[in-house]
Design an enzyme around this catalytic site. Structure first.
Site, short mmCIF file in Angstrom:
data_model
loop_
_atom_site.label_atom_id
_atom_site.label_comp_id
_atom_site.label_asym_id
_atom_site.label_seq_id
_atom_site.Cartn_x
_atom_site.Cartn_y
_atom_site.Cartn_z
N ARG A 181 0.83 -1.21 0.00
CA ARG A 181 0.00 0.00 0.00
C ARG A 181 0.87 1.26 0.00
NH1 ARG A 181 -0.57 4.77 2.31
NH2 ARG A 181 -0.10 3.86 4.35
N ASP A 182 1.47 1.57 1.12
CA ASP A 182 2.28 2.80 1.21
C ASP A 182 3.44 2.74 0.23
OD1 ASP A 182 3.39 5.19 2.06
OD2 ASP A 182 3.25 4.71 4.18
N HIS A 201 4.97 4.76 12.65
CA HIS A 201 5.00 4.67 11.17
C HIS A 201 6.02 5.72 10.73
CE1 HIS A 201 2.82 4.34 7.15
NE2 HIS A 201 3.38 5.52 7.02
N HIS A 226 8.64 7.16 8.08
CA HIS A 226 9.28 7.24 6.77
C HIS A 226 10.76 7.58 7.01
CE1 HIS A 226 5.90 6.85 3.91
NE2 HIS A 226 5.20 7.08 5.01
N CYS A 258 4.37 9.22 0.09
CA CYS A 258 2.98 9.65 -0.02
C CYS A 258 2.86 10.58 -1.21
CB CYS A 258 2.54 10.34 1.27
SG CYS A 258 0.87 11.01 1.15
N ASN A 315 8.80 4.10 3.90
CA ASN A 315 8.91 3.77 5.32
C ASN A 315 10.24 3.08 5.59
OD1 ASN A 315 5.73 3.59 5.08
ND2 ASN A 315 6.30 3.74 7.22
P1 HMG Z 1 -13.11 14.20 -3.07
O1 HMG Z 1 -12.78 14.53 -4.48
O2 HMG Z 1 -13.33 15.32 -2.11
O3 HMG Z 1 -14.31 13.16 -2.96
O4 HMG Z 1 -11.93 13.31 -2.53
P2 HMG Z 1 -15.83 13.23 -3.35
O5 HMG Z 1 -16.57 12.56 -2.25
O6 HMG Z 1 -16.21 14.62 -3.78
O7 HMG Z 1 -15.88 12.28 -4.64
C1 HMG Z 1 -15.26 12.66 -5.86
C2 HMG Z 1 -15.13 11.42 -6.75
O8 HMG Z 1 -14.31 10.44 -6.11
C3 HMG Z 1 -16.44 10.72 -7.04
O9 HMG Z 1 -16.31 10.14 -8.34
C4 HMG Z 1 -16.49 9.61 -6.04
O10 HMG Z 1 -17.25 8.51 -6.47
C5 HMG Z 1 -15.02 9.22 -5.96
P3 HMG Z 1 -16.90 10.87 -9.66
O11 HMG Z 1 -18.37 11.05 -9.35
O12 HMG Z 1 -16.15 12.18 -9.79
O13 HMG Z 1 -16.59 9.89 -10.73
N1 HMG Z 1 -14.68 8.63 -4.67
C6 HMG Z 1 -14.16 7.39 -4.51
N2 HMG Z 1 -13.82 6.44 -5.40
C7 HMG Z 1 -13.34 5.29 -4.89
N3 HMG Z 1 -13.16 5.06 -3.57
C8 HMG Z 1 -13.47 5.99 -2.67
C9 HMG Z 1 -14.00 7.22 -3.13
N4 HMG Z 1 -14.41 8.32 -2.51
C10 HMG Z 1 -14.84 9.18 -3.45
N5 HMG Z 1 -13.27 5.75 -1.37
C11 HMG Z 1 -11.17 11.52 -1.12
C12 HMG Z 1 -11.91 12.83 -1.18
C13 HMG Z 1 -10.94 11.20 0.35
C14 HMG Z 1 -11.99 10.42 -1.78
C15 HMG Z 1 -9.83 11.68 -1.88
O14 HMG Z 1 -9.19 12.81 -1.40
C16 HMG Z 1 -8.92 10.50 -1.73
O15 HMG Z 1 -9.21 9.41 -2.24
N6 HMG Z 1 -7.78 10.68 -1.02
C17 HMG Z 1 -6.88 9.59 -0.75
C18 HMG Z 1 -5.50 10.09 -0.79
C19 HMG Z 1 -4.56 8.97 -0.45
O16 HMG Z 1 -4.85 7.80 -0.65
N7 HMG Z 1 -3.36 9.36 0.04
C20 HMG Z 1 -2.35 8.41 0.36
C21 HMG Z 1 -2.70 7.55 1.54
S1 HMG Z 1 -2.45 8.36 3.08
C22 HMG Z 1 -0.78 8.15 3.42
O17 HMG Z 1 -0.03 7.67 2.59
C23 HMG Z 1 -0.30 8.53 4.78
C24 HMG Z 1 -0.05 7.29 5.69
O18 HMG Z 1 0.88 6.41 5.10
C25 HMG Z 1 0.50 7.78 7.03
C26 HMG Z 1 1.69 8.74 6.82
O19 HMG Z 1 2.74 8.33 6.35
O20 HMG Z 1 1.46 9.91 7.11
C27 HMG Z 1 -1.34 6.52 5.97
MG MG Z 2 2.98 6.62 5.12
#
Ligand code: HMG
Ligand code: MG
Length: 306
Positions: free
Chosen positions: A18-19, A210, A212, A243, A252
């Site tokens: 994932r990450d 966690h 990095h 990220c 990480n």
């Molecule tokens: P948004 O654009 O505000 O969402 O994004 P929305 O609710 O307005 O929906 C817009 C579109 O996205 C729609 O599709 C929804 O269906 C779709 P459209 O009608 O335009 O075709 N949608 C989805 N599709 C699939 N699965 C879903 C989903 N939700 C909405 N769950 C949202 C808000 C949260 C969805 C977006 O910002 C997002 O997906 N962000 C994820 C970002 C991400 O994955 N970042 C990396 C992971 S976090 C990380 O790495 C940190 C961590 O490792 C810890 C650390 O190191 O800090 C965990």
């Molecule tokens: Mg991370």
């Protein structure tokens, strides 16, 4: 120094699929992702962060989340976790047979907007139904607090801000709260201060690290965390990752390096380091580059020399 005060067992959550892979610009086939997961599981990984049910527009590499979940080998007692930013993600997680969800918030407002397109407060509101449904369906709930040691946009993040978010996740009833150094800037004593503040809110057993490795501090930060009594860490095979919303941040702590440290300290993980070294070399070859795992590369070279 005596190691008698350190934990005797550590639970490693492997976050490479994932990450690690979420940040890869090149397309990676579902078959490779599934094979990576199955190799990690075969090496003894008991807690695997498989993928993310997030918007494919935001993170295209995770668009095949359902297919990856369908391809992996399941065993009793193993945790298969996926990221779920909202109810849409939760439905995907439940349908795919995940037994743990990860909700992810931040201790920095700017990062929260960049990563999940809402404020910290809005994200917590969004997580309420997700957590309720997870609980109703007997899924374990893990939370991640991004930017707990610093933010790529805002710089320093106050310990009080981190504690506030930990408190919100604790109030939601999360089973585990991960203190995440998203951009790897934290140093050992700073990490201890943040963890000690979090441990005043939830028991140590509910906390994880966690880290990095962007600034090369991850292993030192793991050791500093062990001294505080933390015994859950995330790690990424071959040090893959970063990220997409924290430019320049690297992966990480490499799982191979973490295992080398932990096993050297006499701490049990239940994971076969040699099998992880092979897996780290395999995935790096698939991606067409050298592994970032220092111990992983050294052990692989030693094997070749023999
Ligand atoms: P948004 O654009 O505000 O969402 O994004 P929305 O609710 O307005 O929906 C817009 C579109 O996205 C729609 O599709 C929804 O269906 C779709 P459209 O009608 O335009 O075709 N949608 C989805 N599709 C699939 N699965 C879903 C989903 N939700 C909405 N769950 C949202 C808000 C949260 C969805 C977006 O910002 C997002 O997906 N962000 C994820 C970002 C991400 O994955 N970042 C990396 C992971 S976090 C990380 O790495 C940190 C961590 O490792 C810890 C650390 O190191 O800090 C965990
Ligand atoms: Mg991370």
């Amino acid at each position: 120094m005596s190691t008698s005060t350190l934990p005797t067992k550590v639970i490693v959550t492997e976050v490479g699929p994932r990450d690690g892979l979420q940040n890869e610009a090149q397309p990676i086939s579902t078959a490779i992702k599934v094979s990576l997961c199955n190799r990690l599981l075969a090496a003894g990984v008991q807690s695997l962060e498989v993928t993310s049910f997030v918007s494919p527009k935001w993170v295209p590499q995770m668009a095949d989340a359902a297919e990856v979940m369908a391809g992996i080998i399941r065993s009793r007692g193993v945790r298969y976790s996926v990221l779920t930013p909202n109810m849409q993600g939760f439905v995907g997680a439940l349908t795919s047979g995940a037994n743990e969800i990860v909700i992810f918030g931040a201790a920095s407002e700017t990062f929260s907007h960049k990563n999940i397109n809402c404020s910290i407060a809005e994200s917590i509101d969004r997580f309420i139904p997700v957590v309720q449904e997870a609980r109703r369906n007997n899924l374990r709930i893990r939370a991640a607090v991004s930017c707990a040691l610093g933010c790529p946009y805002e710089g320093a993040v106050a310990v009080e801000k981190v504690a506030e978010v930990v408190q919100r996740f604790a109030d939601l009833g999360c089973d585990e709260i991960g203190i995440a150094d998203t951009i790897g800037v934290g140093t050992a004593v700073q990490v201890q201060r943040v963890l000690e503040a979090a441990a005043r809110i939830v028991p140590l057993d509910h906390l994880s690290g966690h880290f990095h490795d962007t600034y090369g501090q991850a292993l030192a930060n793991v050791f500093a965390s062990l001294q505080v009594g933390i015994h859950r860490f995330d790690a990424s095979i071959a040090g893959l990752g970063g990220c997409p919303y924290a430019k320049g941040a690297t992966g990480n702590v490499a799982t191979e390096d973490l295992l080398y440290l932990l096993h050297g300290l006499g701490i049990e993980t239940g994971i076969d380091l040699n099998a992880m070294v092979e897996t780290g070399q395999w995935i790096s070859a698939q991606l067409g580059r050298k592994s970032n795992a220092r111990a992983g590369n050294a052990l692989a070279a030693r094997k070749e020399n023999h």
